[in-house]
Write an enzyme that holds these catalytic residues in place. Structure first.
Site, short mmCIF file in Angstrom:
data_model
loop_
_atom_site.label_atom_id
_atom_site.label_comp_id
_atom_site.label_asym_id
_atom_site.label_seq_id
_atom_site.Cartn_x
_atom_site.Cartn_y
_atom_site.Cartn_z
N ASP A 160 0.84 -1.20 0.00
CA ASP A 160 0.00 0.00 0.00
C ASP A 160 0.88 1.26 0.00
OD1 ASP A 160 -2.35 -1.73 0.49
OD2 ASP A 160 -1.36 -2.04 2.41
N HIS A 188 -4.69 -3.37 6.36
CA HIS A 188 -4.47 -3.65 4.93
C HIS A 188 -5.81 -4.09 4.34
CE1 HIS A 188 -2.99 -4.93 1.09
NE2 HIS A 188 -3.50 -6.13 1.30
N1 LIG Z 1 -0.64 -7.90 2.49
C1 LIG Z 1 -0.67 -7.66 1.19
O1 LIG Z 1 -0.37 -6.55 0.75
C2 LIG Z 1 -1.07 -8.72 0.18
C3 LIG Z 1 -1.53 -9.94 0.57
N2 LIG Z 1 -1.89 -10.89 -0.36
C4 LIG Z 1 -2.35 -12.19 0.16
O2 LIG Z 1 -1.29 -13.15 0.10
C5 LIG Z 1 -1.81 -14.45 0.12
C6 LIG Z 1 -1.13 -15.34 -0.90
O3 LIG Z 1 -1.39 -14.90 -2.20
P1 LIG Z 1 -1.02 -15.79 -3.48
O4 LIG Z 1 0.39 -16.26 -3.42
O5 LIG Z 1 -1.47 -15.00 -4.64
O6 LIG Z 1 -2.01 -17.03 -3.27
P2 LIG Z 1 -1.95 -18.47 -3.93
O7 LIG Z 1 -3.29 -19.07 -3.74
O8 LIG Z 1 -1.34 -18.42 -5.31
O9 LIG Z 1 -0.89 -19.25 -3.01
C7 LIG Z 1 -1.14 -19.56 -1.68
C8 LIG Z 1 -0.32 -20.79 -1.36
O10 LIG Z 1 -0.42 -21.01 0.04
C9 LIG Z 1 -0.50 -22.40 0.25
N3 LIG Z 1 -1.04 -22.64 1.59
C10 LIG Z 1 -2.33 -22.60 1.99
N4 LIG Z 1 -2.44 -22.93 3.28
C11 LIG Z 1 -1.18 -23.15 3.71
C12 LIG Z 1 -0.64 -23.54 4.97
N5 LIG Z 1 -1.42 -23.79 6.01
N6 LIG Z 1 0.70 -23.67 5.07
C13 LIG Z 1 1.50 -23.46 4.01
N7 LIG Z 1 1.04 -23.11 2.79
C14 LIG Z 1 -0.29 -22.95 2.65
C15 LIG Z 1 -1.36 -22.92 -0.91
O11 LIG Z 1 -1.17 -24.31 -1.12
C16 LIG Z 1 -0.82 -22.07 -2.06
O12 LIG Z 1 0.27 -22.70 -2.72
C17 LIG Z 1 -3.32 -14.28 -0.07
O13 LIG Z 1 -3.93 -14.36 1.19
C18 LIG Z 1 -3.44 -12.87 -0.62
O14 LIG Z 1 -4.71 -12.32 -0.36
C19 LIG Z 1 -1.76 -10.68 -1.69
C20 LIG Z 1 -1.30 -9.47 -2.14
C21 LIG Z 1 -0.94 -8.39 -1.25
O1 LIG Z 2 -6.89 -8.01 -2.43
C1 LIG Z 2 -6.19 -9.03 -2.49
O2 LIG Z 2 -6.59 -10.21 -2.38
C2 LIG Z 2 -4.72 -8.85 -2.69
C3 LIG Z 2 -4.21 -7.76 -1.83
O3 LIG Z 2 -4.24 -7.83 -0.62
C4 LIG Z 2 -3.67 -6.57 -2.48
O4 LIG Z 2 -3.39 -6.61 -3.69
O5 LIG Z 2 -3.52 -5.58 -1.79
#
Ligand SMILES: NC(=O)C1=CN([C@@H]2O[C@H](COP(=O)(O)OP(=O)(O)OC[C@H]3O[C@@H](n4cnc5c(N)ncnc54)[C@H](O)[C@@H]3O)[C@@H](O)[C@H]2O)C=CC1
Ligand SMILES: O=C([O-])CC(=O)C(=O)O
Length: 329
Positions: A160, A188
């Site tokens: 952000d 967030h």
């Molecule tokens: N704080 C921030 O600014 C942001 C946060 N996010 C969040 O990050 C997270 C991950 O995003 P992506 O990589 O795109 O998702 P994704 O779905 O591509 O990957 C998530 C991975 O986590 C694994 N997983 C699920 N439960 C697990 C556990 N208990 N232990 C270990 N691995 C586990 C899944 O098998 C999968 O491979 C989401 O919650 C998303 O909303 C995404 C973008 C920005």
């Molecule tokens: O909104 C979502 O799932 C991904 C996220 O947190 C972001 O891009 O800030």
């Protein structure tokens, strides 16, 4: 290579952020170009095969700083000896899922991970939670790790922060490197508050330079706060490379320090500063030095900012109360 490798645990290693993150950790961007790392990848059983594939590709890069890769589906093993933990894997919200369901599903992930960190991580463990809802997931993990100092659990609002800098640079024609002291306050989520009232552009106050309250209220704040949804709409998938980049920035800044005269934004346990209830994991302006962070104190918070900070903090309080009711903290 004389330094002892730093153990970095990454959860959700087979996911899309994991794929964008691991190569940069292994090439030295997380901790520094002279710091060897050992990667500990944590996945669920269904993610193990894909994590192994990513590990094969990491091998194929022959990164000089990568001192080893191990893959686990047991958090107790995944966090063993971890110095840095990036908690990326989370349960995404799916159709028909209420917020309570999401918090409950993520409690099932972050509570055992917090307990495993408590029992097995290194004494100097630093935790960044990326998986959403990041602030409250960090609170759940922290509550399950009573022997780890609470301030070691942080949540990511750096994406952000970076988004806000980029939008401000585009509006003013400034270089991103000229923008300092921007702050993300709160959660967030769409309630977050990107604050330019203390930001500086090449040494001049950003709000005065912009001098456009309508742009601030109707364009800048919503664009930054809803950028995640806009990326999903455009890409058909949530932010991955930019999220991975922000995770690298967050930890790099935490470990290596903020530049003189600047600060960053981190979701951290509140000490009560700026009226944010103690213990809530909320984003604040922080400076970092020698692996520690401090909240920037003494900023004037005008009425416009106060209302927005309060709204985002109220949402965090609601989330805290919900996970408390679910017995997760
Ligand atoms: N704080 C921030 O600014 C942001 C946060 N996010 C969040 O990050 C997270 C991950 O995003 P992506 O990589 O795109 O998702 P994704 O779905 O591509 O990957 C998530 C991975 O986590 C694994 N997983 C699920 N439960 C697990 C556990 N208990 N232990 C270990 N691995 C586990 C899944 O098998 C999968 O491979 C989401 O919650 C998303 O909303 C995404 C973008 C920005
Ligand atoms: O909104 C979502 O799932 C991904 C996220 O947190 C972001 O891009 O800030």
């Amino acid at each position: 290579m004389t330094r002892t490798p730093v153990n970095v645990t990454v959860t959700g290693a087979a996911g899309q952020i994991g794929y964008a993150l691991l190569f940069r950790i292994a090439s030295g961007h997380l901790l520094g170009a002279d710091v060897p790392v050992k990667l500990r990848l944590l996945e669920i059983p269904q993610g193990m095969k894909a994590a192994q594939g990513t590990a094969m590709e990491l091998d194929d890069c022959a990164f000089p700083l990568l001192a080893g890769i191990d893959i686990f589906d047991d958090p107790n093993k995944g966090f063993e000896g971890a110095n840095v933990a990036l908690l990326v894997g989370a349960r995404p919200r799916t159709a028909g899922m209420e917020r309570g369901d999401l918090l409950s599903a993520n409690g099932g992930i972050f509570k055992p991970q917090g307990a495993a960190i408590n029992a097995h991580a290194a004494d100097d463990i630093k935790v960044l939670v990326v998986g959403n809802p990041a602030n409250t997931n960090a609170l759940i993990a922290q509550a399950a790790a009573p022997d780890v100092p609470a301030e070691r659990f942080t949540a990511m609002t750096r994406l952000d922060h970076n988004r806000a800098i980029s939008q401000l640079a585009a509006k003013t024609g400034a270089a991103v490197s000229d923008i300092k002291r921007l702050t993300i306050w709160g959660n967030h989520s769409a309630t977050q508050y990107p604050d330019i009232f203390h930001a500086e552009i090449a040494g001049k106050n950003a709000a005065e330079l912009v001098n456009d309250q309508t742009w601030l209220s109707d364009e800048f704040i919503p664009t930054v706060a809803k950028r995640g949804a806009a990326i999903i709409e455009a890409r058909g998938a949530s932010s991955a490379a930019s999220a991975a980049n922000a995770a690298i920035d967050h930890v790099h800044t935490w470990v290596n320090g903020t530049a003189a005269g600047d600060w960053t934004s981190m979701g951290i346990p509140s000490d009560g500063s700026y009226g944010v209830p103690e213990g809530i994991i909320s984003s604040f302006p922080v400076t970092t030095k020698d692996g520690r962070y401090e909240i920037v104190q003494g900023l004037d918070v005008n009425e416009f900012s106060r209302a927005r900070i309060d709204a985002s903090v109220a949402e965090l309080v609601e989330e805290r109360d919900a996970v408390r009711e679910l017995g997760l903290i």
